[in-house]
Design a protein around this motif. Structure first.
Motif, short mmCIF file in Angstrom:
data_model
loop_
_atom_site.label_atom_id
_atom_site.label_comp_id
_atom_site.label_asym_id
_atom_site.label_seq_id
_atom_site.Cartn_x
_atom_site.Cartn_y
_atom_site.Cartn_z
N LEU A 147 20.79 -28.88 15.05
CA LEU A 147 20.75 -27.73 14.15
C LEU A 147 22.10 -27.01 14.06
O LEU A 147 22.25 -26.07 13.29
N GLY A 148 23.06 -27.45 14.86
CA GLY A 148 24.39 -26.85 14.82
C GLY A 148 24.52 -25.61 15.69
O GLY A 148 25.48 -24.85 15.56
N MET A 149 23.57 -25.40 16.58
CA MET A 149 23.60 -24.22 17.44
C MET A 149 24.63 -24.37 18.55
O MET A 149 24.99 -25.49 18.94
N GLN A 150 25.09 -23.24 19.05
CA GLN A 150 26.01 -23.17 20.17
C GLN A 150 25.25 -22.69 21.40
O GLN A 150 24.38 -21.83 21.28
N ARG A 151 25.60 -23.23 22.55
CA ARG A 151 24.99 -22.74 23.78
C ARG A 151 25.71 -21.48 24.21
O ARG A 151 26.90 -21.50 24.50
N ASP A 152 24.97 -20.36 24.22
CA ASP A 152 25.55 -19.08 24.59
C ASP A 152 25.64 -18.91 26.10
O ASP A 152 26.52 -18.21 26.59
N GLY A 153 24.72 -19.52 26.82
CA GLY A 153 24.75 -19.37 28.27
C GLY A 153 23.45 -19.82 28.91
O GLY A 153 22.53 -20.29 28.24
N VAL A 154 23.40 -19.65 30.22
CA VAL A 154 22.23 -20.05 31.01
C VAL A 154 21.76 -18.85 31.81
O VAL A 154 22.55 -18.20 32.50
N LEU A 155 20.49 -18.57 31.69
CA LEU A 155 19.86 -17.53 32.51
C LEU A 155 19.23 -18.25 33.71
O LEU A 155 18.19 -18.89 33.60
N ARG A 156 19.91 -18.15 34.84
CA ARG A 156 19.50 -18.91 36.02
C ARG A 156 18.17 -18.40 36.56
O ARG A 156 17.97 -17.22 36.75
N GLY A 157 17.26 -19.34 36.80
CA GLY A 157 15.96 -19.02 37.39
C GLY A 157 15.13 -18.04 36.59
O GLY A 157 14.27 -17.36 37.13
N ALA A 158 15.35 -17.97 35.27
CA ALA A 158 14.72 -16.93 34.45
C ALA A 158 13.29 -17.23 34.04
O ALA A 158 12.56 -16.33 33.67
N ARG A 159 12.89 -18.47 34.08
CA ARG A 159 11.55 -18.82 33.60
C ARG A 159 10.68 -19.32 34.75
O ARG A 159 11.06 -20.23 35.47
N LEU A 160 9.53 -18.69 34.90
CA LEU A 160 8.52 -19.15 35.85
C LEU A 160 7.48 -19.89 35.04
O LEU A 160 6.82 -19.32 34.18
N HIS A 161 7.35 -21.19 35.29
CA HIS A 161 6.40 -22.02 34.54
C HIS A 161 5.65 -22.91 35.53
O HIS A 161 6.25 -23.67 36.26
N ARG A 162 4.34 -22.72 35.54
CA ARG A 162 3.47 -23.50 36.42
C ARG A 162 3.94 -23.45 37.88
O ARG A 162 3.97 -24.44 38.58
N GLY A 163 4.33 -22.25 38.30
CA GLY A 163 4.70 -22.01 39.68
C GLY A 163 6.11 -22.42 40.07
O GLY A 163 6.49 -22.27 41.22
N GLN A 164 6.89 -22.90 39.12
CA GLN A 164 8.25 -23.35 39.40
C GLN A 164 9.25 -22.53 38.59
O GLN A 164 9.01 -22.21 37.43
N ARG A 165 10.37 -22.20 39.20
CA ARG A 165 11.45 -21.49 38.51
C ARG A 165 12.33 -22.50 37.79
O ARG A 165 12.62 -23.58 38.31
N ALA A 166 12.76 -22.14 36.59
CA ALA A 166 13.65 -23.01 35.81
C ALA A 166 14.73 -22.15 35.17
O ALA A 166 14.51 -20.98 34.85
N ASP A 167 15.88 -22.76 34.97
CA ASP A 167 16.94 -22.11 34.22
C ASP A 167 16.57 -22.12 32.75
O ASP A 167 15.94 -23.06 32.26
N LEU A 168 16.99 -21.09 32.05
CA LEU A 168 16.70 -20.95 30.63
C LEU A 168 18.02 -20.92 29.87
O LEU A 168 18.87 -20.06 30.13
#
Length: 189
Positions: A147-168
């Protein structure tokens, strides 16, 4: 009601509360695949939650704060795209997507996302469209790139999904970038 042809027997249409039963059947077919990275599969687990989810987006549409669209392939609901949030006053929107396994690899999400981003930029005058994605969700990251998007950054450990932390990861495109890219030939997918 409208339908936008996406090619190859696919259509993009508003996903409305009247589609709750079909939406639940779709979630049941793709629950584990869809649920690997997003909470939608866990949020829509029975007829009542399916209706409530779609009703919440009908309310967002009425408030001009979000939209949801289904992707039908040969008459079967196989996925969708949405604006999880829209802030018309600030000129921002967060887009997202999901797809069941039977429809993967056909470019449906990229084509559908292009259509809704065209609409939100041209018709709603949104300046910034964001795409938030788990760092492990490489297919969704590939869509953001197409889509031509740019990666602005990473929110470390920001998402809790099914009991696991993930970077967003936060990806975005601005209206002037989107408009400039439309004069170039589209990338595949």
């Amino acid at each position: 009601m409208f339908a936008v042809e996406l090619g190859d027997g696919a259509q993009l249409r508003p996903l409305e509360p009247r589609h709750a039963d079909e939406f639940l059947r779709h979630m049941d077919r793709g629950r584990e695949f869809i649920g690997r990275f997003i909470g939608l599969a866990d949020a829509v687990s029975d007829p009542a939650s399916s209706r409530a989810f779609l009703r919440s987006y009908a309310e967002k549409a009425m408030a001009d704060s979000g939209r949801i669209y289904g992707i039908w392939l040969d008459g079967t609901l196989v996925g969708g795209v949405l604006f999880r949030t829209m802030d018309v006053e600030q000129g921002t929107a967060e887009a997202g997507c999901w797809l069941e396994p039977a429809a993967v690899g056909r470019g449906l999400i990229t084509r559908a996302a292009r259509r809704i981003i065209d609409w939100v930029i041209d018709e709603r005058d949104i300046h910034r469209v964001e795409w938030l994605v788990s760092s492990g969700n490489t297919p969704s990251i590939a869509v953001a790139r197409r889509l031509g998007m740019q990666r602005d950054g990473v929110l470390r450990g920001a998402r809790l999904h099914r009991g696991q932390r993930a970077d967003l990861e936060v990806w975005s495109i601005l209206a002037p970038e989107w408009r400039a890219a439309r004069v170039l030939p589209p990338t595949s997918g």
